[in-house]
Design an enzyme around this catalytic site. Structure first.
Site, PDB file in Angstrom:
ATOM      1  N   ASP A 225       0.848  -1.180   0.000  1.00 39.71           N
ATOM      2  CA  ASP A 225       0.000   0.000   0.000  1.00 39.71           C
ATOM      3  C   ASP A 225       0.892   1.241   0.000  1.00 39.71           C
ATOM      4  O   ASP A 225       1.914   1.285   0.698  1.00 39.71           O
ATOM      5  CB  ASP A 225      -0.896  -0.011   1.244  1.00 39.71           C
ATOM      6  CG  ASP A 225      -1.852   1.166   1.283  1.00 39.71           C
ATOM      7  OD1 ASP A 225      -2.946   1.030   0.719  1.00 39.71           O
ATOM      8  OD2 ASP A 225      -1.507   2.207   1.875  1.00 39.71           O
ATOM      9  N   ILE A 226       0.516   2.234  -0.799  1.00 40.14           N
ATOM     10  CA  ILE A 226       1.294   3.473  -0.855  1.00 40.14           C
ATOM     11  C   ILE A 226       1.008   4.288   0.407  1.00 40.14           C
ATOM     12  O   ILE A 226      -0.150   4.598   0.702  1.00 40.14           O
ATOM     13  CB  ILE A 226       0.947   4.295  -2.111  1.00 40.14           C
ATOM     14  CG1 ILE A 226       1.258   3.475  -3.377  1.00 40.14           C
ATOM     15  CG2 ILE A 226       1.723   5.612  -2.127  1.00 40.14           C
ATOM     16  CD1 ILE A 226       0.795   4.138  -4.664  1.00 40.14           C
ATOM     17  N   GLU A 268      -4.962   2.344  -4.000  1.00 42.91           N
ATOM     18  CA  GLU A 268      -3.494   2.454  -3.993  1.00 42.91           C
ATOM     19  C   GLU A 268      -2.825   1.178  -3.518  1.00 42.91           C
ATOM     20  O   GLU A 268      -1.656   1.181  -3.133  1.00 42.91           O
ATOM     21  CB  GLU A 268      -3.063   3.631  -3.097  1.00 42.91           C
ATOM     22  CG  GLU A 268      -3.336   3.470  -1.618  1.00 42.91           C
ATOM     23  CD  GLU A 268      -4.720   3.922  -1.199  1.00 42.91           C
ATOM     24  OE1 GLU A 268      -4.897   4.220  -0.016  1.00 42.91           O
ATOM     25  OE2 GLU A 268      -5.629   3.979  -2.055  1.00 42.91           O
TER      26      GLU A 268
END
Length: 350
Positions: A225-226, A268
């Protein structure tokens, strides 16, 4: 004497008919074989080996587009026997005169014939050093979607008119198979990041888990995950967020192996499937991705943006009866542990 000649002629005609029937059966089998897979890399290899076997050549190469939005044809690793010279760009733009010629007059060519027709090599100058004996375009739905290069036949003879017709038939089947593979890729690919879609990832993961169980081989999944992605969208706008997504997806795709599969899981989040990979190896790959993203500076409208990832790793144990969803959930929980412990790190589900 006349009777002997007539008898000989009949035998020759019979042999010719038998060969044609045999070749038609071969084309049917080739069609079945080429359309048995939608995996692009497997398909390319299958086309090359089929052509080498059918045409009795030791050298064959296939030009095709690397991706859905490619505007040029590339050899990539699609060649057997030919020796490429370092420093030469072997890519072929789709709008060169030779490609237009193939589209207009669909048949086999030699480089000499192309030069005679166009007055030059029509943008195929990079092929001169490879010295192919025959060029076979791939065409489907009126569009050229590839090009086959053939070396000399093993026996040293020239390609006959019948052989050229036969190879064009194989090329047409290959072109249809490549087109089908591209259509499949379009329906299973996230068009922004060029990674696979979630539903495709799930389907392949279930298949690979079954194979891992049978072969008693490990298999791992990475969830990532960003970090602080909402900040990019809220501060700089959604266009900035899209650029960040593309940047991360490109890095992931570059750092994984051909046998691995990366997908955009949603928003994301990304996921990566690693066949025949232990938890230790998977953690190394995940940390390599994390480190590379951290060191990459993304330019956006004159600003330098830093991106970090939180990643989680989970491994499939063939001795445990678990589902694909369960495995992904474990990797997801490991990823959230990375978030809770400060972000920009890798956690492994034990």
């Amino acid at each position: 004497m006349q009777h002997d000649m007539t008898e000989q002629s009949r035998e020759n005609n019979q042999e010719e008919l038998e060969k044609q029937v045999f070749d038609l059966k071969q084309l049917l089998e080739i069609s079945k074989s080429l359309n048995s897979t939608l995996d692009y890399h497997i398909l390319i290899d299958s086309i090359l080996y089929t052509i080498m076997g059918q045409m009795k050549v030791l050298k064959a190469a296939l030009y095709a587009k690397k991706g859905i939005d490619s505007t040029s044809f590339s050899l990539h690793r699609n060649y057997k026997g030919f020796e490429l010279e370092p420093g030469i760009d072997y890519s072929l733009p789709e709008d060169i005169p030779a490609i237009k010629l193939f589209s207009k007059d669909y048949r086999c060519y030699t480089l000499k014939e192309i030069k005679k027709i166009l007055g030059n090599y029509g943008g195929l100058d990079c092929l001169v050093s490879l010295n192919p004996s025959l060029l076979v375009p791939l065409k489907t739905k009126g569009v050229i979607n590839g090009l086959i290069l053939l070396g000399d036949q093993i026996l040293g003879t020239d390609f006959t008119g019948y052989e050229k017709e036969y190879i064009i038939n194989i090329a047409t089947l290959a072109a249809i198979a490549i087109n089908n593979a591209f259509l499949f890729e379009m329906t299973t690919t996230d068009m922004m990041t060029k990674l696979r879609l979630k539903h495709y990832f799930y389907t392949v993961l279930m298949e690979k888990m079954e194979q891992s169980a049978l072969a008693n081989q490990p298999l791992c999944v990475i969830m990532t995950d960003i970090d602080n992605f909402k900040h990019f969208n809220d501060t700089y706008g959604h266009n900035c967020g899209d650029i960040v997504l593309k940047e991360v997806a490109l890095i992931i795709q570059k750092l994984i192996r051909p046998t691995d599969i990366a997908a955009r899981y949603g928003g994301e989040e990304f996921c990566v499937m690693l066949p025949s990979t232990t938890p230790k190896q998977a953690k190394t790959i995940a940390d390599r991705i994390r480190s590379h993203v951290e060191k990459t500076v993304t330019d956006y409208e004159g600003m330098k943006l830093s991106i970090t990832l939180s990643l989680g790793v989970a491994c499939y144990d063939p001795d445990l009866d678990i589902s694909a969803k369960y495995l992904i959930d474990r990797a997801d929980k490991a990823m959230y542990r990375s978030k809770q412990e400060g972000k920009n790190r890798v956690s492994v589900w034990e």
